[in-house]
Design a protein around this motif. Structure first.
Motif, PDB file in Angstrom:
ATOM      1  N   LEU A  30     -29.776 -40.694  30.698  1.00 54.40           N
ATOM      2  CA  LEU A  30     -29.026 -41.934  30.540  1.00 54.40           C
ATOM      3  C   LEU A  30     -29.646 -43.011  31.417  1.00 54.40           C
ATOM      4  CD1 LEU A  30     -25.374 -40.550  30.690  1.00 54.40           C
ATOM      5  CD2 LEU A  30     -26.584 -41.361  28.684  1.00 54.40           C
ATOM      6  N   PRO A  31     -29.757 -44.219  30.890  1.00 56.72           N
ATOM      7  CA  PRO A  31     -30.366 -45.285  31.682  1.00 56.72           C
ATOM      8  C   PRO A  31     -29.490 -45.631  32.896  1.00 56.72           C
ATOM      9  CG  PRO A  31     -29.878 -46.014  29.427  1.00 56.72           C
ATOM     10  CD  PRO A  31     -29.291 -44.677  29.586  1.00 56.72           C
ATOM     11  N   GLY A  32     -30.114 -45.968  33.968  1.00 57.77           N
ATOM     12  CA  GLY A  32     -29.373 -46.330  35.173  1.00 57.77           C
ATOM     13  C   GLY A  32     -28.950 -45.070  35.898  1.00 57.77           C
ATOM     14  N   VAL A  36     -27.718 -45.904  41.892  1.00 60.63           N
ATOM     15  CA  VAL A  36     -27.581 -47.333  41.630  1.00 60.63           C
ATOM     16  C   VAL A  36     -26.165 -47.659  41.166  1.00 60.63           C
ATOM     17  CG1 VAL A  36     -28.369 -49.223  40.173  1.00 60.63           C
ATOM     18  CG2 VAL A  36     -30.028 -47.623  41.131  1.00 60.63           C
ATOM     19  N   ALA A  37     -25.660 -46.825  40.241  1.00 57.99           N
ATOM     20  CA  ALA A  37     -24.320 -47.058  39.730  1.00 57.99           C
ATOM     21  C   ALA A  37     -23.284 -46.975  40.841  1.00 57.99           C
ATOM     22  CB  ALA A  37     -23.986 -46.058  38.629  1.00 57.99           C
ATOM     23  N   LEU A  38     -23.510 -46.033  41.779  1.00 55.62           N
ATOM     24  CA  LEU A  38     -22.544 -45.813  42.842  1.00 55.62           C
ATOM     25  C   LEU A  38     -22.600 -46.877  43.922  1.00 55.62           C
ATOM     26  CD1 LEU A  38     -22.428 -42.082  43.852  1.00 55.62           C
ATOM     27  CD2 LEU A  38     -20.555 -43.549  43.141  1.00 55.62           C
ATOM     28  N   SER A  39     -23.811 -47.208  44.319  1.00 54.45           N
ATOM     29  CA  SER A  39     -23.910 -48.130  45.438  1.00 54.45           C
ATOM     30  C   SER A  39     -23.562 -49.537  44.969  1.00 54.45           C
ATOM     31  CB  SER A  39     -25.315 -48.102  46.020  1.00 54.45           C
ATOM     32  OG  SER A  39     -26.236 -48.446  45.017  1.00 54.45           O
ATOM     33  N   GLY A  40     -23.612 -49.731  43.665  1.00 54.77           N
ATOM     34  CA  GLY A  40     -23.046 -50.923  43.069  1.00 54.77           C
ATOM     35  C   GLY A  40     -23.789 -52.196  43.336  1.00 54.77           C
ATOM     36  N   GLU A  41     -23.063 -53.276  43.247  1.00 54.40           N
ATOM     37  CA  GLU A  41     -23.647 -54.593  43.157  1.00 54.40           C
ATOM     38  C   GLU A  41     -24.376 -54.996  44.426  1.00 54.40           C
ATOM     39  OE1 GLU A  41     -20.119 -57.737  43.657  1.00 54.40           O
ATOM     40  OE2 GLU A  41     -21.106 -57.932  41.738  1.00 54.40           O
ATOM     41  N   ASN A  42     -23.910 -54.521  45.545  1.00 50.34           N
ATOM     42  CA  ASN A  42     -24.567 -54.950  46.767  1.00 50.34           C
ATOM     43  C   ASN A  42     -25.215 -53.782  47.502  1.00 50.34           C
ATOM     44  OD1 ASN A  42     -25.265 -57.256  48.058  1.00 50.34           O
ATOM     45  ND2 ASN A  42     -23.635 -57.114  49.584  1.00 50.34           N
ATOM     46  N   GLN A  82     -17.273 -40.459  42.402  1.00 52.51           N
ATOM     47  CA  GLN A  82     -16.281 -41.496  42.161  1.00 52.51           C
ATOM     48  C   GLN A  82     -15.021 -41.265  42.949  1.00 52.51           C
ATOM     49  OE1 GLN A  82     -14.989 -42.023  38.046  1.00 52.51           O
ATOM     50  NE2 GLN A  82     -16.003 -40.152  37.481  1.00 52.51           N
ATOM     51  N   VAL A 274     -19.379 -40.456  31.876  1.00 49.62           N
ATOM     52  CA  VAL A 274     -20.589 -40.960  31.227  1.00 49.62           C
ATOM     53  C   VAL A 274     -20.850 -42.383  31.704  1.00 49.62           C
ATOM     54  CG1 VAL A 274     -21.649 -41.632  29.045  1.00 49.62           C
ATOM     55  CG2 VAL A 274     -20.326 -39.535  29.162  1.00 49.62           C
ATOM     56  N   PHE A 275     -19.796 -43.194  31.656  1.00 52.24           N
ATOM     57  CA  PHE A 275     -19.976 -44.600  32.009  1.00 52.24           C
ATOM     58  C   PHE A 275     -20.311 -44.780  33.483  1.00 52.24           C
ATOM     59  CE2 PHE A 275     -17.313 -45.581  28.133  1.00 52.24           C
ATOM     60  CZ  PHE A 275     -18.399 -46.043  27.416  1.00 52.24           C
ATOM     61  N   GLN A 276     -19.778 -43.911  34.312  1.00 55.38           N
ATOM     62  CA  GLN A 276     -19.996 -44.080  35.746  1.00 55.38           C
ATOM     63  C   GLN A 276     -21.189 -43.289  36.256  1.00 55.38           C
ATOM     64  OE1 GLN A 276     -16.783 -44.874  38.016  1.00 55.38           O
ATOM     65  NE2 GLN A 276     -15.662 -45.691  36.285  1.00 55.38           N
ATOM     66  N   ARG A 277     -21.857 -42.592  35.361  1.00 55.70           N
ATOM     67  CA  ARG A 277     -23.006 -41.773  35.747  1.00 55.70           C
ATOM     68  C   ARG A 277     -22.610 -40.804  36.863  1.00 55.70           C
ATOM     69  NH1 ARG A 277     -23.887 -44.530  31.983  1.00 55.70           N
ATOM     70  NH2 ARG A 277     -25.723 -45.834  31.561  1.00 55.70           N
TER      71      ARG A 277
ATOM     72  N   LEU B  17     -17.713 -53.477  39.810  1.00 53.22           N
ATOM     73  CA  LEU B  17     -19.032 -53.589  40.386  1.00 53.22           C
ATOM     74  C   LEU B  17     -18.913 -54.345  41.698  1.00 53.22           C
ATOM     75  CD1 LEU B  17     -22.140 -53.538  40.030  1.00 53.22           C
ATOM     76  CD2 LEU B  17     -21.896 -55.827  39.115  1.00 53.22           C
ATOM     77  N   VAL B  20     -17.893 -52.793  44.940  1.00 58.63           N
ATOM     78  CA  VAL B  20     -18.829 -52.078  45.793  1.00 58.63           C
ATOM     79  C   VAL B  20     -19.519 -53.079  46.692  1.00 58.63           C
ATOM     80  CG1 VAL B  20     -20.570 -50.313  45.787  1.00 58.63           C
ATOM     81  CG2 VAL B  20     -19.172 -50.651  43.789  1.00 58.63           C
ATOM     82  N   GLU B 425     -23.509 -50.928  26.983  1.00 60.67           N
ATOM     83  CA  GLU B 425     -22.735 -50.192  27.987  1.00 60.67           C
ATOM     84  C   GLU B 425     -23.147 -50.665  29.388  1.00 60.67           C
ATOM     85  OE1 GLU B 425     -22.129 -47.126  30.860  1.00 60.67           O
ATOM     86  OE2 GLU B 425     -24.036 -47.108  29.784  1.00 60.67           O
ATOM     87  N   THR B 427     -23.541 -49.809  32.698  1.00 67.48           N
ATOM     88  CA  THR B 427     -24.609 -49.327  33.578  1.00 67.48           C
ATOM     89  C   THR B 427     -25.973 -49.458  32.907  1.00 67.48           C
ATOM     90  OG1 THR B 427     -23.022 -47.770  34.483  1.00 67.48           O
ATOM     91  CG2 THR B 427     -25.308 -47.420  35.059  1.00 67.48           C
ATOM     92  N   ALA B 431     -29.196 -51.559  34.270  1.00 67.16           N
ATOM     93  CA  ALA B 431     -30.548 -51.002  34.365  1.00 67.16           C
ATOM     94  C   ALA B 431     -31.539 -51.900  33.623  1.00 67.16           C
ATOM     95  CB  ALA B 431     -30.572 -49.576  33.811  1.00 67.16           C
TER      96      ALA B 431
ATOM     97  N   ILE D 146     -29.080 -44.595  25.505  1.00 69.55           N
ATOM     98  CA  ILE D 146     -30.525 -44.431  25.634  1.00 69.55           C
ATOM     99  C   ILE D 146     -31.254 -45.363  24.667  1.00 69.55           C
ATOM    100  CG2 ILE D 146     -32.439 -42.804  25.305  1.00 69.55           C
ATOM    101  CD1 ILE D 146     -30.404 -40.616  26.201  1.00 69.55           C
TER     102      ILE D 146
END
Lengths: 318, 544, 337, 289
Positions: A30-32, A36-42, A82, A274-277, B17, B20, B425, B427, B431, D146
């Protein structure tokens, strides 16, 4: 028989191993990524590095896989990034909801579908047959999310008969629990009922036409005995298979219904992950679903081979 | 995270987002500025009648997304802040006027040493929700943990603090590496939350499962990710003013479900509604609604220099905007911010064309451009690009986002842009944005108190958030001036120039400042919705 | 001396099933001369169909050899097998399932010709018409599909499909057992006529002694995968000596298809043993009225009735009535001497 | 095995004919419905003067039968009737193409698996088990994430989702057929494997496959509606019933018509396909009754 079971179990095991690999690779395709998803925007470089290190994302994927398998074997599914909870406890909280929903839906399907199927078969060609068959096709055709919304509009918003959503545990409030379950079960169960009804009907018709039912009738056995004992018993194999398959379908397909009725089950958790990786949760869930599917399949096959020994002999002649 | 019914306001997603963030993400006017932030509109559709509030009762709040583990050091969502505001008070808080105000501290910090030393005195007689008394040592423990925990989401906000020491039972001294006037604001966020050292010692890494702080309510249970139950705390220093017996949070991702739950009484506070449903409730006397315009904004990022990824040297990608930067102005002129706001968001947001909220003390009104098709066409003609110009607009999935894209596409078409909305989507979209694999991306920012943090990350070369890949030396030098200027008025003067520069379409077309909305049962009084979008239930209760 | 058209040497076929191994055919030796019809009779499950399928190589033998005209075809590859396929054709038991329902009669019969590249298009048409006439069908059926025809007609199509290749050997696996009695005779007579006209050899598999008597030159009786008695028609079907053959002969044929099943059953007490665990000694011993201790412990071999010699020796001496029975060998020797 | 019935054939036939006739009426109605839907898709431009994508911000959420809009307008002021009519195009495209794609890929695999059995079969079955064991939605979301969301990828996802099921059907049929005497007859007469697979196995599994397809098409339509809910299906502003339904949820309390109409459209279309498939099943395979 034993050898058959071993072989079948072996095949299931291989499927599970394959499934675990596909899950693992698929989740990472899955992309991303999770860091990255967890640490978020900053997300600072340091935070990303910390997450990457904590979850071993910097290692080669094969190493990650074996680390995960090692963890799995020790019964540890990891910590969900999460929620900070262990994946095991997160799933353990949600699984009962999904299982209850699934079981009740199948029960609903059986209670509604089987008698209707028998009735339709006995009244073959009459209005009742066409009516029930049409309703069954209707049940198969209706989009479940739409059905759910319509039910909510009717029974929760217009008339406050049933709660629109929510969930209380059966053990803390049995009546409330059942009330919460009514609409979701009707939505999910109607499809099961439709399939079972149709299966039961065609199975019954086939048996009713068969020689031994004709003989039983000729012998003067009362109709109730003929149907109850002979015809019914003979249709059971197919119905068992269907129920088993439906169980698998439902387990993995409840997400939408859970979403509509806000039931805290695993379906919704799967999509969220899925959305939150959320790799650990997603891996565990996909494996759990694959596992239950495989186990159910296995049980159905075994049950089937007991009910119908010919299955076992497939593979006998060259 | 929503799954099917993702038609939540963009704020939900961006807020997540945005959640965070560093600790100082509270939206308020800087403490050093005397200027008021009263423009943050807190409007109640029904004027709160002065009715007597009974003790007892269960407040049930619908949130659109679930908070993470409730550990103040690691939690990073907007919705987590709402929960913390009611069970984990900090040294400072945000007043309804949007200003930092002492909470667990007895007064504003005493700043000495040229801004390098902060001395904070604690309120006396305060107990944690497990009975442990609050003292300076507990503050030291919490702040040190925030700085050192590997998974801390607070560390970067507190990075200027070099030492934290207890100089008395009730006084804490912070030494800074360099002056940081935003520190009080930071300590009014999650970084300032003091946790019970007893509970911390007992729970260790699992503190987030059983958090114990100071607050009007105390953590009771979290039976699932989507359900958080709090009860009134007997230890709270101001317990006499707390009316409700319990405060529950339940996650409802689908706005329609949120609405029906509010109507059926399953929840009595809804923070999970769609704008159009809030509009419906405004005419219903059984409910009252509140709206605040926050520091969060939404805009369109245009890829002008991010051909190979944010961490690669800037290069112009192959799209019309990168080839002809003036097309950005044409695009801006082709759309109407007001129409987007009215059609998609029922008019609740505040259209705007800069990253600074109207309430920000650094904001200077510059007057946004208005829709002007003729002018847009003229600019396009001047570039010589043949129309229709194909543009792919990446929108995060969600009904409202998609509609926003469709409105933009419909409007821009009249000027000669053929906009394809690509619902992606979230995330995946991030990316794609980071790697420069997009043309135009509708994305927002949750907003910060300090103006610099609303601008620099998006324009600094090599920043992970510089999706556009823009490199503008003029802007960079202005931003440096903004960071080094010491007085509010001097900074305001700099940021006026910055806003002007940003309005010339460097890479982001700003669209609107986001509103947060709340609907409550009319029977529930005393709910305070502060300009930072936080809901306080400390003094809330039922009238009848 | 020319080799026989078909020679089966020590043919064994076994299937592995979940409970173990079933030896469906055990050490079967058979020969069919040119123009000869050999009947293979026995109960359902005796292995006679398995022998037939092994001969046309639909089943792989576990051991043993099958030779056509002295050429061992047991292990030929698909490709090298092809010319021999043409020589051995099969007619199946069930005319309802042995014809591809999606092909017309003409396609069905012409397809083997096409597979073997026989003739041009027009020649094939001619061949098909000839054979269709020979099997007693009108040209009108050529455009029909199997679903539109009666069982008897279909079986005629099945015959035509097999014979259109002019095979040297026809394996007929119960070709009439699925048909109404009234139709059976017609097909059997047709088979006899065609055999006389075309001169092919035939391995005729049946459970019906009456049919075998009507048709065959020689008859072999199978029980539990073994040949228990073999000889010329009258030797086996009139003077059959093996207790099993006798029990088959005692079962009086009843001309009613609904009771047909009963005729497959010998009048011996009990059921055939579980093929997964056959008796150690004589296969029939648990059901045989003559069985003694030796029968239960020692497996009898096939021996000539008159000379008491084993297979190959006896054949040389022209003694071709053989029985697999300890007790009869004892008694038979006495009689013969 | 064949049952040679002794019942008088005349009576049987009459009774069956009556039943078949009754069933056929429903099936014919379903078939006509499908034809009608295709006609709607083809003649959409003739049937409405409105463009399905033209927005009118001055007439948002107009109720049915108002301001010249038969079914009213949606949240962007687009004509709901036009969107429903034009929506048949993408909806049918998804249903039919995904099913054709899934079937075309799965049938050869299934036939080979069932005919050759052995390790080929084992490998194929393990792989299909693995795919089957995954929830469709996860596959769809993953693929869309993907590959990016588009009509083509939605079709791909829905087609892939069908593959394991169709493989199973084709395999089961092949397993049964290979034991049939007419296949053995073909082997005995020296036919090559490709000939047997193409001429003997495939034509004889057409009826279950056609029936499966008639059920799979409505299934794919329902699936595409789900994908639209996820935002990974048909992309805006192309009208599709699923995405119309998804959007309508937001306006459930203001304009429930927006949800009811596309829901009904999906329901009626799947009903037609299901009824038609049902009749087809009876016509092709009388043993099911």
């Amino acid at each position: 028989m034993k050898r058959y079971l071993y072989r079948r179990a072996g095949a299931s095991f291989i499927t599970l191993v394959l499934a675990s690999m596909v899950v693992f690779a698929g989740v990472r395709a899955l992309p991303g990524n999770m860091a990255v998803a967890l640490s978020g925007e900053n997300g600072s470089a340091a935070a990303i590095a910390a997450i990457t290190k904590e979850y071993g994302l910097d290692k080669p994927i094969v190493v990650q896989y074996f680390d995960w398998v090692k963890q799995l074997l020790s019964g540890n599914l990891g910590i969900s990034p999460q929620t900070g909870q262990s994946v095991v406890s997160e799933i353990a909280q949600r699984l009962p909801v999904t299982i209850e929903l699934t079981l009740l839906s199948i029960a609903f399907g059986i209670v509604v579908g089987i008698p209707t199927g028998i009735y339709a078969a006995l009244r073959r060609g009459k209005a009742a047959d066409y009516a029930s068959n049409s309703i069954a096709i209707f049940g198969l055709s209706i989009p479940s999310f739409w059905f759910g919304i319509l039910l909510i509009l009717l029974f929760s918003v217009r008339s406050h008969i049933l709660p629109s959503s929510g969930f209380v545990s059966f053990f803390s409030n049995p009546l409330g629990n059942l009330k919460d379950m009514v609409m979701p079960v009707v939505v999910l169960g109607s499809g099961v009922a439709a399939i079972l009804m149709r299966q039961m009907r065609s199975g019954m018709l086939e048996t009713l036409r068969s020689d031994y039912v004709r003989t039983a009738r000729a012998k003067g056995l009362p109709e109730r005995v003929v149907i109850g004992k002979h015809a019914l018993r003979n249709s059971v194999t197919a119905v068992v298979t269907i129920i088993g398959l439906q169980f698998g379908v439902l387990l993995s397909g409840v997400a939408v219904t859970e979403q509509v009725f806000l039931l805290p089950g695993i379906g919704q958790l799967t999509i969220d992950s899925v959305f939150q990786r959320d790799y650990p949760t997603l891996q565990a869930l996909a494996l759990l679903i694959a596992f239950s599917y495989i186990v159910i399949n296995f049980l159905v096959d075994v049950a089937y081979s007991y009910l119908n020994p010919r299955v076992r002999l497939v593979g006998a002649s060259k | 995270m929503p799954f099917i019914f993702r038609h939540r306001n963009t704020s939900a997603k961006k807020g997540r987002l945005a959640g965070v963030l560093i600790g100082a993400s509270l939206v308020l006017a800087s403490c050093s500025s005397g200027s008021s932030s009263s423009t943050a509109a807190t409007t109640a559709s029904t004027a709160a009648p002065a009715a007597t509030i009974k003790n007892g009762g269960q407040i049930i709040v619908g949130l659109p997304a679930a908070p993470e583990a409730l550990d103040p050091a690691t939690e990073a969502t907007y919705y987590g802040r709402i929960v913390f505001a009611n069970m984990c008070l900090g040294l400072y808080g945000i007043s309804s006027a949007g200003l930092p105000t002492p909470v667990l501290a007895s007064a504003a910090p005493v700043i000495s040493d040229g801004g390098l030393t902060y001395t904070i005195t604690l309120r006396s007689g305060v107990k944690f929700n497990d009975g442990t008394p609050l003292n300076a040592a507990a503050v030291v423990t919490s702040l040190t943990r925030d700085q050192t925990l590997p998974t801390s989401a607070r560390a970067s906000a507190l990075k200027d603090i070099v030492s934290v020491t207890a100089t008395g039972t009730d006084t804490v001294q912070l030494k800074l590496a360099s002056p940081d006037s935003a520190l009080t604001t930071i300590l009014a966020g999650r970084s300032g939350i003091v946790v019970s050292p007893t509970a911390l010692a007992k729970e260790g890494a699992n503190f987030g499962q059983q958090p114990v702080c100071v607050g009007p309510f105390m953590f009771s249970s979290r039976p699932s990710l989507d359900q958080i139950n709090l009860v009134k705390s007997p230890y709270f220093y101001d317990a006499s003013k707390v009316h409700a017996a319990s405060l529950d949070f339940t996650v409802i991702t689908d706005p329609s479900t949120c609405y029906s739950n509010l109507l059926s009484g399953a929840i009595n506070v809804a923070a999970c509604l769609a704008p159009n449903d809030v509009a419906l409730l405004k005419s219903n006397s059984a409910y009252q609604t509140q709206t605040v315009i926050t520091n969060a904004y939404a805009g369109l990022d245009i890829n002008v220099g991010n051909a190979n990824g944010y961490n690669k040297p800037s290069a112009a990608p192959n799209n019309p905007f990168a080839q002809h930067p003036s097309l950005m102005k044409a695009f801006e002129l082709s759309i109407s911010r007001k129409t987007i706001n009215n059609v998609v968001f029922s008019g609740i947001n505040q259209p705007g064309c800069t990253p600074l909220a109207p309430s920000s003390p650094y904001h200077t009104s510059i007057g946004c451009t208005h829709r002007n098709i003729a002018e847009a066409k003229a600019i396009i003609a001047a570039t010589g690009v043949s129309t229709p110009i194909p543009v792919t607009l990446m929108e995060p999935t969600g009904t409202l986002n998609t509609q926003e894209g469709e409105v933009i596409a419909s409007e821009a078409a009249q000027a000669g842009f053929n906009v394809t909305v690509q619902s992606t989507e979230f995330t995946t979209a991030l990316a794609a944005a980071e790697s420069g694999n997009y043309e135009m991306f509708a994305i927002g920012w949750s907003g910060r108190v300090d103006p610099d943090q609303n601008i620099t990350p998006f324009y600094a070369p090599g920043s992970a958030l510089n999706y556009t890949g823009v490199q503008d030396p003029t802007l960079q030098s202005l931003l440096v001036q903004g960071r080094t200027a010491t007085t509010v008025s001097a900074r305001k003067a700099v940021y006026a120039q910055v806003e002007k520069r940003l309005a010339s379409d460097l890479g982001i077309i700003y669209l609107y400042h986001e509103a947060f909305q709340l609907a409550t049962s009319a029977k529930l009084q005393g709910v305070s919705f502060t300009p930072d979008g936080i809901i306080h239930f400390a003094n809330a209760g039922f009238t009848a | 001396m020319n080799p026989p058209l078909l020679k089966i040497d020590n043919l064994s076929v076994s299937f592995s099933v979940p409970g173990g191994t079933v030896n469906a055919v055990r050490d079967v030796n058979l020969e069919i001369g040119r123009g000869e019809i050999l009947g293979l009779v026995g109960e359902t499950g005796s292995g006679k169909t398995t022998v037939g399928k092994a001969v046309v190589r639909l089943l792989e033998p576990t051991s043993g050899a099958i030779a056509i005209d002295g050429v061992d075809i047991t292990h030929l590859s698909r490709r090298s097998m092809r010319p021999y396929r043409r020589q051995i054709q099969m007619v199946f038991q069930d005319p309802y399932s042995s014809l591809n329902p999606r092909m017309s009669v003409e396609q069905l019969i012409a397809h083997p010709l096409a597979i073997h590249g026989i003739g041009g298009r027009s020649e094939r048409v001619k061949l098909v018409r000839e054979i269709v006439e020979k099997v007693g069908l009108s040209k009108a059926v050529l455009g029909r599909y199997p679903g539109e025809m009666s069982g008897g007609q279909r079986q005629r199509v099945g015959l035509a499909r097999a014979l259109v290749l002019s095979p040297a050997l026809l394996v007929a696996d119960e070709p009439v057992s699925a048909l109404d009695v009234s139709v059976q005779a017609g097909i059997l007579n047709l088979l006899v006529d065609l055999q006389q006209e075309l001169g092919f050899s035939c391995l005729f598999i049946t459970h019906d002694l009456g049919v075998a008597e009507h048709l065959c030159d020689r008859v072999a009786v199978m029980y539990l995968g073994e040949i228990v008695e073999i000889g010329r028609r009258e030797e086996v079907l009139v003077h059959g000596e093996h207790p099993y053959t006798k029990s088959l002969l005692e079962a009086v044929p009843i001309p009613d298809p609904t009771i047909q099943r009963g005729r497959e059953r010998a009048t011996l007490p009990g059921d055939p043993p579980d093929p997964l665990s056959p008796p150690v000694g004589c296969a029939l011993s648990p059901r045989c009225p003559l069985a003694d201790l030796r029968c239960e412990q020692e497996h009898p071999s096939l021996m000539a009735m008159r000379s008491g010699q084993t297979t190959s020796e006896a054949l040389l001496g022209g003694d071709d009535h053989m029985v697999r029975c300890h007790r009869i060998q004892e008694a038979g020797l006495l009689v013969g001497s | 095995m064949t049952d040679i019935s002794v019942a008088p054939p005349k009576v049987r036939r009459q009774r069956r004919r009556l039943g078949v006739f009754m069933k056929r009426k429903v099936a014919v109605a379903g078939g006509l419905g499908i034809v009608l839907i295709f006609l709607l898709a083809i003649f959409a431009p003739v049937l409405t003067q409105y463009s399905p994508t033209a927005t009118d911000f001055s007439h948002l959420l107009a109720p049915p039968f108002s301001s010249g809009h038969l079914f009213g307008t949606d949240q962007l002021g687009r004509d709901t009737f036009a969107r429903l009519i034009y929506g048949t195009q993408s909806t049918l495209e998804v249903g039919v193409v995904a099913t054709l794609f899934g079937t075309a890929v799965a049938v050869p695999i299934g036939i080979i698996s069932g005919y050759y059995r052995g390790w080929v079969d084992s490998v194929i079955m393990r792989i299909t088990d693995v795919i089957l064991a995954f929830p469709f939605l996860v596959i769809a979301v993953g693929l869309a994430a993907i590959l990016g969301p588009s009509l083509r990828n939605a079709i791909l996802a829905l087609g892939i989702a069908q593959i394991p099921g169709v493989i199973r059907i084709a395999r089961a049929e092949a397993l049964g057929l290979r034991e049939q005497e007419f296949v053995q007859a073909a082997v005995a007469s020296g036919a090559s494997d490709p000939t047997i697979l193409v001429k003997y196995l495939f034509p004889n599994m057409l009826s279950p496959l056609v029936v499966q397809a008639s059920v799979a098409i409505p299934g794919a339509i329902l699936g595409s509606a789900l994908l639209s809910f996820l935002g990974v299906g048909v992309q805006p502003p192309t009208p599709a019933w699923g995405s119309m339904l998804a959007t309508a949820q937001t306006y459930l309390y203001q304009d429930y018509w927006l949800a009811v109409l596309p829901g009904l459209a999906i329901l009626l279309t799947t009903l037609c396909f299901n009824f038609f498939g049902d009749g087809l099943r009876d016509a092709l395979d009388p043993s099911i009754g």
